[in-house]
Write an enzyme that holds these catalytic residues in place. Structure first.
Site, mmCIF file in Angstrom:
data_model
loop_
_atom_site.group_PDB
_atom_site.id
_atom_site.type_symbol
_atom_site.label_atom_id
_atom_site.label_comp_id
_atom_site.label_asym_id
_atom_site.label_seq_id
_atom_site.Cartn_x
_atom_site.Cartn_y
_atom_site.Cartn_z
ATOM 1 N N GLU A 268 -17.374 22.600 -29.952
ATOM 2 C CA GLU A 268 -16.483 21.822 -29.092
ATOM 3 C C GLU A 268 -15.023 22.196 -29.334
ATOM 4 O O GLU A 268 -14.200 22.153 -28.408
ATOM 5 C CB GLU A 268 -16.712 20.317 -29.307
ATOM 6 C CG GLU A 268 -18.121 19.833 -28.973
ATOM 7 C CD GLU A 268 -18.569 20.149 -27.549
ATOM 8 O OE1 GLU A 268 -17.696 20.272 -26.652
ATOM 9 O OE2 GLU A 268 -19.778 20.303 -27.332
ATOM 10 N N HIS A 271 -14.079 24.906 -26.963
ATOM 11 C CA HIS A 271 -13.723 24.359 -25.645
ATOM 12 C C HIS A 271 -12.307 23.786 -25.665
ATOM 13 O O HIS A 271 -11.511 24.004 -24.745
ATOM 14 C CB HIS A 271 -14.697 23.247 -25.256
ATOM 15 C CG HIS A 271 -16.035 23.714 -24.774
ATOM 16 N ND1 HIS A 271 -16.193 24.592 -23.728
ATOM 17 C CD2 HIS A 271 -17.302 23.397 -25.185
ATOM 18 C CE1 HIS A 271 -17.481 24.804 -23.511
ATOM 19 N NE2 HIS A 271 -18.167 24.096 -24.382
#
Length: 503
Positions: A268, A271
């Site tokens: 994550e 991202h």
């Protein structure tokens, strides 16, 4: 790099930008409410939240499909624009034409249904009750078929939905890549699974959530996550949400699998770095937005797999692991590297899958949702077909629907066409990393020393700073000098795992 706004831009362009900025802000507000629903909102808030999100979705749709937007776009057809302005108009035109084809009532219904479905999915997964979720899944399949038909009644509806997430790599390309991965990875997985390898298993205890969270925060600091513009929370399904000023990530913890949570966090983070890396002065227009999901997933998979599963990374974080976790004082870098990279074909959970079998999980989902949208598969038959494909591709059958067809959040959002981008992004990650590794002197040594400046700069220069200036194929060529290809990923997989398993 030039910006979207130029002093000599046509009046229609300035009006278009102003309108797009407003709809961007509405979309951002919707994103914060959605983040809250998944992270902090009490379960009882779902009925109100579904109405709120539906209203914002309708406002966003109305702003995008306003008659003035179409008129401004028409005026700009033959205007003398800079390359950056042309890219902005291209991206807004594409969004406008798709959205204008869809009635606002349908947009509201999809938003409200998916918001309601999210809470039902959460409960159905917790209670292992697919029948509770099935009616919502049926509704969402029908609604998204209707949505696709409005956009292009002559096209394959699944292809239309796929283009929502990856508009510039066509579905034929996706299918070719997925087929190649299946054809070349399955024999490799079988060979590795049959190998008489004695790989290290240093994590055989219980690792409290608070210790895992502390480790995740320490590692995020090492890779330079900006907590002034982000935060780490927990959710049932890890995700990233935000923009270049505020991007939040979530992870989840399993007390028996400390590396799983760490890899989820690093994934994550990839991202988030992309969101945080697009130009701040372009916020509110397409040059200040990340490219679509294949590129987005390439950033998360690059950090998770090419950094987070590397020997150099465990050189960097081994002492942190020992500080936070009891019972691993004797573990070496090689021990942790082996633990992080072993394959587990028997694993049933996509987000816990190893780097190779992960793609079989994606192919399974892709085939099921494609058949759902085409009408070749009924919702009631999803659990049975899911289990059959798990057995065919991975040799295992889920014990429950909670660890089978209810494990992912995507269908509760109506996100049909999303799953292929995970594998497409993994393929691109290998291509980008190979190019970065060629350009950056001794990248492994820099990772081991916790020096990520050169990699951040390379990704910023070659990917992040461009926003949506380039289409996906053009961005890949700009960054790597080559067309998009699966060659680098397959070469990387063969080399890494044959070395690991001593084949």
């Amino acid at each position: 790099m030039a910006t979207a706004e130029e002093t000599d831009a046509p009046a229609a362009y300035e009006e278009l930008l102003d309108q797009y900025e407003r709809l961007t802000y509405v979309g951002g507000a919707s994103g914060v409410l959605s983040w809250d629903q998944q992270v902090m909102m009490p379960a009882g808030g779902a009925p109100a939240r579904s109405k709120q999100l539906s209203a914002l979705s309708a406002i966003h749709h109305e702003l995008l499909t306003d008659d003035d937007v179409g008129e401004w776009l028409d005026e700009l057809d033959d205007a003398d624009l800079t390359p950056e302005q042309e890219a902005v108009v291209r991206e807004i035109r594409r969004q406008y034409e798709r959205a204008d084809a869809v009635p606002v009532e349908l947009v509201e219904e999809i938003s409200e249904t998916s918001s309601e479905a999210l809470q039902v999915w959460e409960d159905a997964k917790a209670e292992d009750d697919f029948s509770a979720f099935a009616p919502y899944l049926e509704d969402l399949v029908e609604l998204k078929r209707e949505y696709a038909e409005h956009i292009d009644p002559d096209a394959d509806p699944y292809e239309v939905l796929f283009a929502d997430y990856e508009p510039y790599l066509d579905l034929d390309t996706a299918e070719r890549v997925l087929t190649r991965l299946r054809d070349e990875l399955v024999p490799l997985i079988d060979e590795l699974n049959d190998a008489d390898a004695d790989l290290a298993q240093p994590f055989d205890g219980t690792y409290p959530e608070d210790a895992q969270e502390a480790l995740s925060r320490d590692v995020l600091a090492k890779v330079d996550y900006d907590f002034e513009r982000g935060r780490l929370d927990t959710s049932s399904h890890p995700f990233t949400s935000g923009n270049q000023f505020d991007t939040r990530i979530t992870t989840r913890f399993d007390e028996s699998d400390p590396l799983g949570a760490l890899m989820s966090t690093v994934h994550e983070y990839g991202h988030a770095q992309y969101n945080l890396g697009v130009p701040q002065d372009e916020y509110g227009n397409p040059l200040g937005e990340s490219r679509d999901l294949t590129v987005h997933e390439s950033q998360s998979r690059l950090w998770e797999n090419h950094i987070g599963r590397s020997r150099a990374f465990y050189d960097l974080v081994l002492d942190d692991l020992k500080e936070h976790f009891d019972g691993i004082d004797d573990a070496t870098v090689e021990d942790v590297y082996e633990a992080a990279n072993q394959i587990y074909p028997e694993n049933r959970i996509r987000v816990e899958a190893d780097e190779l079998t992960y793609h079989m999980h994606i192919i399974l989902r892709f085939e099921i949702e494609r058949d759902l949208i085409s009408g070749d598969l009924d919702v009631e038959d999803v659990p049975e077909v899911w289990n059959e494909k798990m057995e065919e591709y991975l040799g295992v059958t889920p014990d429950t629907d909670a660890e089978g067809c209810l494990q992912d959040i995507h269908w509760s959002h109506g996100n049909f066409g999303y799953f292929p981008t995970y594998s497409l992004g993994s393929v691109l990650a290998a291509q980008l990393y190979a190019s970065a590794d060629e350009d950056i002197d001794d990248l492994d040594a820099k990772v081991a020393a916790g020096d990520f400046d050169a990699l951040h700069d390379w990704l910023g220069e070659n990917v992040h700073q461009h926003g949506k200036r380039y289409t996906t194929p053009d961005l890949v060529e700009e960054a790597t000098g080559e067309p998009y290809t699966a060659d680098y990923f397959l070469d990387y997989a063969e080399s890494k795992f044959r070395d690991l398993y001593d084949l």
